[in-house]
Design a protein around this motif. Structure first.
Motif, PDB file in Angstrom:
ATOM      1  N   THR A 108     -12.809   3.223  18.347  1.00 52.45           N
ATOM      2  CA  THR A 108     -11.637   2.898  18.382  1.00 52.45           C
ATOM      3  C   THR A 108     -11.298   1.754  19.682  1.00 52.45           C
ATOM      4  O   THR A 108     -11.650   1.634  20.366  1.00 52.45           O
ATOM      5  CB  THR A 108     -10.547   4.156  18.506  1.00 52.45           C
ATOM      6  N   PHE A 109     -10.226   1.577  19.524  1.00 53.66           N
ATOM      7  CA  PHE A 109      -9.870  -0.365  19.990  1.00 53.66           C
ATOM      8  C   PHE A 109      -8.603  -0.184  20.964  1.00 53.66           C
ATOM      9  O   PHE A 109      -7.632   1.200  20.518  1.00 53.66           O
ATOM     10  CB  PHE A 109      -9.707  -1.109  19.835  1.00 53.66           C
ATOM     11  N   GLN A 110      -8.173  -0.239  22.091  1.00 51.92           N
ATOM     12  CA  GLN A 110      -6.901  -0.647  23.158  1.00 51.92           C
ATOM     13  C   GLN A 110      -5.709  -0.770  22.032  1.00 51.92           C
ATOM     14  O   GLN A 110      -4.631  -0.589  21.633  1.00 51.92           O
ATOM     15  CB  GLN A 110      -7.013  -1.236  23.668  1.00 51.92           C
ATOM     16  N   GLU A 111      -6.274  -2.083  21.484  1.00 49.34           N
ATOM     17  CA  GLU A 111      -5.280  -2.649  20.311  1.00 49.34           C
ATOM     18  C   GLU A 111      -5.061  -2.316  19.128  1.00 49.34           C
ATOM     19  O   GLU A 111      -6.359  -2.957  18.606  1.00 49.34           O
ATOM     20  CB  GLU A 111      -5.046  -3.880  20.143  1.00 49.34           C
ATOM     21  N   THR A 112      -5.280  -1.045  18.417  1.00 51.35           N
ATOM     22  CA  THR A 112      -5.317  -0.682  17.137  1.00 51.35           C
ATOM     23  C   THR A 112      -5.548  -1.440  16.050  1.00 51.35           C
ATOM     24  O   THR A 112      -4.880  -2.217  16.011  1.00 51.35           O
ATOM     25  CB  THR A 112      -3.939   0.431  16.629  1.00 51.35           C
ATOM     26  N   THR A 113      -6.878  -1.880  15.248  1.00 50.44           N
ATOM     27  CA  THR A 113      -6.823  -2.882  14.520  1.00 50.44           C
ATOM     28  C   THR A 113      -6.124  -2.278  13.332  1.00 50.44           C
ATOM     29  O   THR A 113      -7.164  -1.184  12.413  1.00 50.44           O
ATOM     30  CB  THR A 113      -8.557  -3.263  14.792  1.00 50.44           C
ATOM     31  N   VAL A 114      -4.854  -2.677  12.819  1.00 51.13           N
ATOM     32  CA  VAL A 114      -4.996  -1.597  11.363  1.00 51.13           C
ATOM     33  C   VAL A 114      -3.778  -2.718  10.168  1.00 51.13           C
ATOM     34  O   VAL A 114      -4.237  -4.087  10.707  1.00 51.13           O
ATOM     35  CB  VAL A 114      -3.203  -0.584  11.463  1.00 51.13           C
ATOM     36  N   PHE A 115      -4.579  -2.977   9.412  1.00 54.39           N
ATOM     37  CA  PHE A 115      -3.299  -3.951   8.347  1.00 54.39           C
ATOM     38  C   PHE A 115      -1.896  -3.484   8.170  1.00 54.39           C
ATOM     39  O   PHE A 115      -1.818  -2.242   7.659  1.00 54.39           O
ATOM     40  CB  PHE A 115      -4.221  -3.283   6.531  1.00 54.39           C
ATOM     41  N   ARG A 116      -0.679  -3.897   8.643  1.00 56.63           N
ATOM     42  CA  ARG A 116       0.008  -3.569   9.202  1.00 56.63           C
ATOM     43  C   ARG A 116       1.043  -3.860   8.525  1.00 56.63           C
ATOM     44  O   ARG A 116       2.070  -2.998   7.309  1.00 56.63           O
ATOM     45  CB  ARG A 116       0.899  -4.556  10.190  1.00 56.63           C
ATOM     46  N   ASN A 117       0.784  -4.317   6.917  1.00 57.58           N
ATOM     47  CA  ASN A 117       1.661  -4.616   5.720  1.00 57.58           C
ATOM     48  C   ASN A 117       0.975  -3.641   5.017  1.00 57.58           C
ATOM     49  O   ASN A 117       1.669  -3.215   3.867  1.00 57.58           O
ATOM     50  CB  ASN A 117       1.592  -6.313   5.502  1.00 57.58           C
ATOM     51  N   MET A 118      -0.265  -3.196   5.522  1.00 54.63           N
ATOM     52  CA  MET A 118      -0.608  -1.441   4.161  1.00 54.63           C
ATOM     53  C   MET A 118      -0.178  -0.269   4.677  1.00 54.63           C
ATOM     54  O   MET A 118       0.585  -0.065   5.783  1.00 54.63           O
ATOM     55  CB  MET A 118      -1.388  -1.741   4.525  1.00 54.63           C
ATOM     56  N   SER A 119      -0.079   0.748   3.755  1.00 54.25           N
ATOM     57  CA  SER A 119       0.683   2.253   4.014  1.00 54.25           C
ATOM     58  C   SER A 119      -0.311   2.758   5.225  1.00 54.25           C
ATOM     59  O   SER A 119      -1.861   2.264   5.266  1.00 54.25           O
ATOM     60  CB  SER A 119       0.504   3.328   2.875  1.00 54.25           C
ATOM     61  N   VAL A 120       0.044   3.597   6.021  1.00 51.00           N
ATOM     62  CA  VAL A 120      -1.206   4.573   6.739  1.00 51.00           C
ATOM     63  C   VAL A 120      -2.183   4.947   5.846  1.00 51.00           C
ATOM     64  O   VAL A 120      -3.909   5.213   6.055  1.00 51.00           O
ATOM     65  CB  VAL A 120      -0.328   5.692   7.352  1.00 51.00           C
ATOM     66  N   ARG A 121      -1.713   5.699   4.791  1.00 49.78           N
ATOM     67  CA  ARG A 121      -3.055   6.110   3.317  1.00 49.78           C
ATOM     68  C   ARG A 121      -4.286   5.446   3.523  1.00 49.78           C
ATOM     69  O   ARG A 121      -5.104   5.238   3.488  1.00 49.78           O
ATOM     70  CB  ARG A 121      -2.247   7.020   2.782  1.00 49.78           C
ATOM     71  N   ASP A 122      -3.650   3.904   3.408  1.00 52.16           N
ATOM     72  CA  ASP A 122      -4.441   3.098   2.322  1.00 52.16           C
ATOM     73  C   ASP A 122      -4.616   2.487   3.437  1.00 52.16           C
ATOM     74  O   ASP A 122      -6.578   1.798   3.249  1.00 52.16           O
ATOM     75  CB  ASP A 122      -3.384   1.909   2.032  1.00 52.16           C
ATOM     76  N   ASN A 123      -4.055   1.854   4.810  1.00 51.90           N
ATOM     77  CA  ASN A 123      -5.698   1.957   6.187  1.00 51.90           C
ATOM     78  C   ASN A 123      -6.983   3.000   6.372  1.00 51.90           C
ATOM     79  O   ASN A 123      -7.824   2.698   6.664  1.00 51.90           O
ATOM     80  CB  ASN A 123      -4.720   2.184   7.036  1.00 51.90           C
ATOM     81  N   VAL A 124      -6.447   4.123   6.288  1.00 47.44           N
ATOM     82  CA  VAL A 124      -7.760   4.975   6.133  1.00 47.44           C
ATOM     83  C   VAL A 124      -8.987   5.003   4.708  1.00 47.44           C
ATOM     84  O   VAL A 124      -9.837   5.384   4.953  1.00 47.44           O
ATOM     85  CB  VAL A 124      -6.860   6.646   6.277  1.00 47.44           C
ATOM     86  N   ILE A 125      -8.319   4.696   3.872  1.00 49.41           N
ATOM     87  CA  ILE A 125      -8.785   4.800   2.707  1.00 49.41           C
ATOM     88  C   ILE A 125     -10.011   3.909   2.952  1.00 49.41           C
ATOM     89  O   ILE A 125     -11.472   3.672   3.002  1.00 49.41           O
ATOM     90  CB  ILE A 125      -8.008   4.662   1.360  1.00 49.41           C
ATOM     91  N   ILE A 126      -9.630   2.892   3.306  1.00 49.64           N
ATOM     92  CA  ILE A 126     -10.174   1.505   4.176  1.00 49.64           C
ATOM     93  C   ILE A 126     -11.075   1.079   4.372  1.00 49.64           C
ATOM     94  O   ILE A 126     -12.367   0.915   4.501  1.00 49.64           O
ATOM     95  CB  ILE A 126      -9.472   0.051   3.804  1.00 49.64           C
ATOM     96  N   ALA A 127     -10.647   2.301   5.298  1.00 45.25           N
ATOM     97  CA  ALA A 127     -12.235   2.618   6.643  1.00 45.25           C
ATOM     98  C   ALA A 127     -12.922   3.013   5.989  1.00 45.25           C
ATOM     99  O   ALA A 127     -13.547   3.015   6.246  1.00 45.25           O
ATOM    100  CB  ALA A 127     -11.354   3.570   7.607  1.00 45.25           C
ATOM    101  N   HIS A 128     -13.191   3.994   5.009  1.00 40.21           N
ATOM    102  CA  HIS A 128     -13.814   4.493   4.735  1.00 40.21           C
ATOM    103  C   HIS A 128     -15.308   3.811   3.569  1.00 40.21           C
ATOM    104  O   HIS A 128     -15.832   4.567   3.032  1.00 40.21           O
ATOM    105  CB  HIS A 128     -13.636   5.482   3.338  1.00 40.21           C
ATOM    106  N   HIS A 129     -14.885   2.505   3.466  1.00 40.74           N
ATOM    107  CA  HIS A 129     -16.056   1.650   2.790  1.00 40.74           C
ATOM    108  C   HIS A 129     -17.408   1.522   3.544  1.00 40.74           C
ATOM    109  O   HIS A 129     -18.366   1.146   2.707  1.00 40.74           O
ATOM    110  CB  HIS A 129     -14.836   0.473   2.644  1.00 40.74           C
TER     111      HIS A 129
END
Length: 259
Positions: A84-105
């Motif tokens: 994981t990173f110091q600056e959390t890399t997320v899709f900021r315009n997406m929901s928390v759940r959708d961010n975690v789903i995308i990471a599963h790919h």
């Protein structure tokens, strides 16, 4: 001790600068090991070497006895070593759940074309990833924010989302880069509890951190770097009494290293 992950003679030179110099240590299964040191000690460079974001000038990293030093980062992650990173890399315009789903790919069975044409395998993947995302968020105590847009999250929850994203890749070793940075005391204690839960889940944790109180509270063992070299390794109590560590931290309040 039999090590799950080993760094052997890790060295990284940038021209005439030796950022990491012949550093060796191992991490046992389900162990929490912290890497600490003053600013500029080489901690972040070492982390990049272990997670294959940098290639070493010399030395190697072994995971389950297999050399992973020359692998691309996503290949190392598929094998189970995830950062994981110091600056959390997320899709900021997406929901928390959708961010975690995308990471599963990273674990997808369907091909890219399969997702484009919505094949049966792609649909099965998406359903499985949704169930797994819900389980991860529940495990981390983040289910209440699953529908929140990531850009609206406070700092502590963003850090939690970063850990959830890491868990979605199904790691064996999770490398946490300053997981407590920027947190107040209450947020830090919640994050410490979260990291302990990761170990209870069966993960091995390697973290870089500046918050010495959190490090001393959470670590099984600590590795100390200074000017790119390992100057100490041991339990929190051993590190607190180590003369080389005390000297390296001169100029910082004694409380910073728990003295």
């Amino acid at each position: 001790m039999t090590f799950l992950l080993e760094a052997k003679g890790m060295t990284k030179r940038f021209g005439g600068l030796v950022a990491v110099n012949n550093v060796s240590f191992g991490v046992g299964a389900k162990e929490i090991l912290s890497v600490i040191g003053p600013n500029g000690a080489g901690k972040s460079t070492l982390f990049k070497l272990i997670s294959s974001f940098l290639r070493p000038t010399a030395g190697e990293v072994l995971f389950r006895g297999e050399r992973i030093s020359d692998l691309a980062p996503h290949i190392a992650a598929r094998k189970g070593v995830v950062r994981t990173f110091q600056e959390t890399t997320v899709f900021r315009n997406m929901s928390v759940r959708d961010n975690v789903i995308i990471a599963h790919h990273l674990r997808s069975k369907a091909s890219l074309l399969g997702y484009f044409f919505a094949t049966r395998q792609a649909k099965e993947d998406e359903a499985a990833f949704g169930r797994s995302a819900d389980e991860i968020l529940g495990f981390l105590g983040l289910e209440s924010i699953a529908g929140e847009t990531a850009r609206n999250l406070p700092h502590g929850h963003l850090r939690g989302l970063g850990i959830a994203i890491g868990l979605a890749t199904d790691p064996a070793v999770l490398l946490l880069d300053e997981p407590f940075a920027g947190m107040n005391h209450d947020e830090t204690m919640k994050a410490v509890a979260m990291v302990r839960k990761l170990r209870e889940r069966g993960l091995t944790i390697l973290l870089v951190e500046h918050d010495m109180q959190a490090v001393m509270k959470i670590s099984d063992r600590i590795v100390v770097l200074n000017f790119g070299q390992k100057i100490a390794e041991g339990t929190p109590s051993e590190i607190q009494r180590n003369d080389k560590v005390i000297e390296a931290y001169l100029g910082i309040e004694d409380e910073a290293i728990g003295l």
